[in-house]
Design an enzyme around this catalytic site. Sequence first.
Site, PDB file in Angstrom:
ATOM      1  N   ASP A   1      -4.963 -18.905   5.568  1.00 58.55           N
ATOM      2  CA  ASP A   1      -5.792 -17.776   5.159  1.00 58.55           C
ATOM      3  C   ASP A   1      -6.183 -17.035   6.421  1.00 58.55           C
ATOM      4  O   ASP A   1      -7.056 -17.474   7.164  1.00 58.55           O
ATOM      5  CB  ASP A   1      -7.039 -18.271   4.421  1.00 58.55           C
ATOM      6  CG  ASP A   1      -7.955 -17.130   3.997  1.00 58.55           C
ATOM      7  OD1 ASP A   1      -7.647 -15.960   4.322  1.00 58.55           O
ATOM      8  OD2 ASP A   1      -8.992 -17.412   3.363  1.00 58.55           O
TER       9      ASP A   1
ATOM     10  N   CYS B   1       1.653  -0.826   2.732  1.00 59.32           N
ATOM     11  CA  CYS B   1       2.373   0.057   1.812  1.00 59.32           C
ATOM     12  C   CYS B   1       1.353   0.959   1.130  1.00 59.32           C
ATOM     13  O   CYS B   1       1.388   1.166  -0.087  1.00 59.32           O
ATOM     14  CB  CYS B   1       3.217  -0.726   0.812  1.00 59.32           C
ATOM     15  SG  CYS B   1       2.367  -2.059  -0.050  1.00 59.32           S
TER      16      CYS B   1
END
Length: 386
Positions: free
Chosen positions: A262, A337
């Site tokens: 993480d 993106c």
Amino acid sequence: MQFLLFHIESVLTTYKGNPPLSVFLKAYFRQHPKLGSRDRKAISEAVYIYYRCASAWDNGAPVLPVIKTGMQLCGSDNPFLDRVLQGVAAAPVPIVEAGFPVPLSAGMSAGGWLASLRRQPRLFIRVRKQVDKVMVLLQQSDIDCHKEATGWPAGQERADDCLSLKNGAPVDRLLEEEDYVVQDWASQASIQGALDLMRQAGFVPQQVWDVCSGAGGKSILLKDKLPAFRLLVSDIRESILHNLKMRFRKYHLSGLEMKVIDNTATQQVAAALEGRLFDTIICDVPCSGSGTWARTPEQFHFFEMEQLQKFAALQYPIAANALSCLAPGGFFVYITCSVFVAENEAVVQRLMEGRPGLQLLHSGIIDGISRGADCMFVAVFRNQLP
């Protein structure tokens, strides 16, 4: 045809934005096995058209009239769906200002971007070997394709191994699966451009960390271009790393190490890497995906400002924790993106302010709209500290 109208409205009534629409539709069609392939295609197209267009009617409009008008707005050429909607009155074409309530990155036109969301993008593949031979094979099967140059900045692109095809082209029936990778043009360009900057500096990656690797498309591209380097891939999802491992086996690639990390947790990153440094770090962070909403219009339809705030809160710590492992002289590639400033330039600015000696070599949108591709953002840094 009435039963198809029922199914269209049923999908739109029951779908709430999760899971991805493509997954939801597959499950829905499994529950209704009597629907034929033509029926499924018409239902799917109608639903996608609705999510591309519905927000244009500020005061709302009935579902079926929106789809009827949306066929024209989206350039649909499905004659069967047109017959299904034959008795439906079209909704008036909306007059909407070309704006969006979130600031877009430099170089993005709100009107152009919003208009692009109404059209299904093209299919892009990266051919791993013998691209000209593959093109001939596809063309002999009446599949229109052409090379699409990758890399940046403008004027320095190279047309070598990226092919653009009509969406839905049956490449899987014609090509061996290890000979090509399905990967959008913008995704290919993000890594190809970064590699070009490295080559200009006389730099060759040796120790690479792909942070938030997902299914590994960018790592596979790197390995195809530069097979000798050592690669660590990490992600918070163990299942996606398993998929990446299977893809590496399929493409006969080696030199892979995987870790579940993480990257928002500073101590977990430090414990997992134990002081290791990397000369190249690829950091493709979780984001709104707004640069890919033409492929996933349901995300556009269900978008809420709280989602952007959530992603923006993740992106800086992920990138900052990864930067702590960048070797002197190393390259750091930050990718989203997204087309939103909050996820792009704003994060770049924070990274620059918090890291003395970090040189920004390139920052900007990779605009795929004119190519029928996605849009992405990429920033390339170099660590100038000794």
